[in-house]
Design a protein around this motif. Sequence first.
Motif, mmCIF file in Angstrom:
data_model
loop_
_atom_site.group_PDB
_atom_site.id
_atom_site.type_symbol
_atom_site.label_atom_id
_atom_site.label_comp_id
_atom_site.label_asym_id
_atom_site.label_seq_id
_atom_site.Cartn_x
_atom_site.Cartn_y
_atom_site.Cartn_z
ATOM 1 N N LEU A 99 85.756 -49.182 38.708
ATOM 2 C CA LEU A 99 86.790 -49.704 37.817
ATOM 3 C C LEU A 99 87.570 -48.558 37.178
ATOM 4 C CD1 LEU A 99 84.629 -52.454 36.094
ATOM 5 C CD2 LEU A 99 86.502 -52.848 37.692
ATOM 6 N N ASP A 100 88.872 -48.742 37.063
ATOM 7 C CA ASP A 100 89.698 -47.674 36.497
ATOM 8 C C ASP A 100 90.836 -48.223 35.643
ATOM 9 O OD1 ASP A 100 91.275 -48.782 38.457
ATOM 10 O OD2 ASP A 100 91.585 -46.939 39.599
ATOM 11 N N GLN A 101 90.581 -49.348 34.967
ATOM 12 C CA GLN A 101 91.572 -49.951 34.084
ATOM 13 C C GLN A 101 90.883 -50.366 32.790
ATOM 14 O OE1 GLN A 101 94.388 -51.937 37.564
ATOM 15 N NE2 GLN A 101 92.962 -53.246 36.478
ATOM 16 N N LEU A 102 91.473 -50.006 31.644
ATOM 17 C CA LEU A 102 90.783 -50.231 30.379
ATOM 18 C C LEU A 102 91.798 -50.524 29.273
ATOM 19 C CD1 LEU A 102 87.909 -50.156 29.140
ATOM 20 C CD2 LEU A 102 88.293 -47.736 28.624
ATOM 21 N N HIS A 118 93.888 -40.315 35.382
ATOM 22 C CA HIS A 118 94.653 -41.181 36.283
ATOM 23 C C HIS A 118 94.356 -42.672 36.101
ATOM 24 C CE1 HIS A 118 95.914 -37.479 38.115
ATOM 25 N NE2 HIS A 118 94.665 -37.163 38.411
ATOM 26 N N TRP A 119 93.571 -43.021 35.110
ATOM 27 C CA TRP A 119 93.282 -44.437 34.873
ATOM 28 C C TRP A 119 94.496 -45.152 34.282
ATOM 29 C CZ3 TRP A 119 87.885 -46.046 32.715
ATOM 30 C CH2 TRP A 119 86.876 -45.650 33.612
ATOM 31 N N LEU A 120 94.535 -46.457 34.463
ATOM 32 C CA LEU A 120 95.502 -47.295 33.775
ATOM 33 C C LEU A 120 94.923 -47.631 32.399
ATOM 34 C CD1 LEU A 120 98.082 -49.109 33.737
ATOM 35 C CD2 LEU A 120 96.596 -50.967 34.485
ATOM 36 N N LEU A 121 95.601 -47.189 31.354
ATOM 37 C CA LEU A 121 95.130 -47.418 29.989
ATOM 38 C C LEU A 121 96.111 -48.331 29.258
ATOM 39 C CD1 LEU A 121 93.936 -43.848 28.938
ATOM 40 C CD2 LEU A 121 92.687 -45.649 30.153
ATOM 41 N N ALA A 122 95.578 -49.397 28.709
ATOM 42 C CA ALA A 122 96.385 -50.357 27.965
ATOM 43 C C ALA A 122 96.050 -50.273 26.487
ATOM 44 C CB ALA A 122 96.150 -51.772 28.494
ATOM 45 N N ALA A 123 97.030 -50.630 25.667
ATOM 46 C CA ALA A 123 96.863 -50.649 24.214
ATOM 47 C C ALA A 123 97.456 -51.939 23.673
ATOM 48 C CB ALA A 123 97.549 -49.437 23.588
ATOM 49 N N ALA A 124 97.156 -52.217 22.422
ATOM 50 C CA ALA A 124 97.630 -53.457 21.794
ATOM 51 C C ALA A 124 98.749 -53.165 20.802
ATOM 52 C CB ALA A 124 96.475 -54.156 21.085
#
Length: 495
Positions: A100-103, A139-145
Amino acid sequence: MSLLKTTLDANAFACILEFVPKPSAERFATLDTLMARTQLCGWPLTVAIGDRVGSALDMSPLDAFNSLAEPVPALLHFSGKDRERHELLAQLQRMDAAGLDQLLLLTGDRLPGHVPGERPVRYLESVAALQIVRQARPHWLLAAALNPFKYQEAEGGAQYSKAEKKLAAGADLFILQLGFDIDKHQEAFDWMQRQPRPKPLMACIMALTEGRAGMLEHVAGVTVTPSMRALLAAEAAVSKTYAKERANQRLALQVIGLKLMGYAGVHLSGIHEVAQFEALEQTIEVLQPQFSSLRDWAPAWEAAWQAPGLTPVTFHPPGHAWRLGQRQITASNKEKVRYHLLSAMHHQLFSRTTVLSKAFGWAVTRPLWASPTAAQWLHQLERRIKRPMVGCDTCGSCRLEDTLYICPETCPKGLANGPCGGTSLDRCEFGDRECVHSAKYRLAVSVGRTEVLRERLIPCVQVENRQRSSWPGWFEGGTSRSPSLQPDVAPEFNE
């Protein structure tokens, strides 16, 4: 497993199905069935797995992912409540093993049982968490709120200022808090387009019924107004079936409107049954051909929130309708005088350029303070001096210069970079005080220091540094100030 990143890179619309992991075989079976469809109305479908939404004892997102019958594209959540840096790094290793590489990194809502003044609960703040993960996994996809559903200037301005820090810290994607105010969705979208390097926005949405509206009154940061409640109650009075149909229609219209607005996708909350998913898909397919622009769509959205005999629905709390860009506040003279006095005191004692600061620095860096007894004495001295002035809890890494001398430790979550999403009209999520970040924003505006709110990325406090004096480290380390980064020019490492 990187379907979401691939979809966003292709500028295609994406759907995320929110899943709150509970130990229920039926719940997991439903998710397996829904994810096997792979799409909603032709749009790629992925799942977001929540982290301790109901309880600290909830199944972890990674355990929930491993419990699925088949691997599916997943965006895991990480909530920083009652967590430290080492726990985040440990999750990264487990995610590597699972491919997994999305957080999605969240500070998290109030931990159940956390009462200010009793046992302190540490929250690993989202800005610091983004920096940590960006450094460890470039290189991960990082999401924020982002929560744009704020209706007073201080809390709204502070939200957007913190979002700029999240951009600088390495966020690739923003997912909005659950909300129904389409004007605020437009506000957030316009704000993002003004950034030097805009990132995709997705909106969290839900089919809203009277029952759910009652539940959301207890969810920090979600706004459901009295006029909305009146409409939902009127629909429920007709019949439960009618109320569900109306809620589903509004949800479908919201999906269509957000897509027309330019959102990268939607984060669907509250869909727990296959029938709900199918009803939404069918309604979107019927309605979507009717609208080619927001101008065509707007009357249908307005009509969906009306009923005979009821006053028009408003999405802002009564008497509060602030929009980004409106200037309404100023700090009191007392607040400004306090700031200038503390700033002058800091310069004299800690600038390392004045005679007094050089003498003080020499005194607190003597070898005698290295002994445990002397170090404890110095810690107590700092605490007794600073606690009455600023509420200091001797975190060991003083950040007062970066927070306009409003101590982050006076926030029940200990947040330094800005507010969580749980405020309501400037009130803290805990309900017992004004949000310290609203006070900080008001002061920054009044003394011309708003750049501090946007550009100072303040790292998390290391647990081993707490409950000791910050003075020796300040002078021995040369500086404890966090880097002043411009949005989107963070190095190839980060939170």
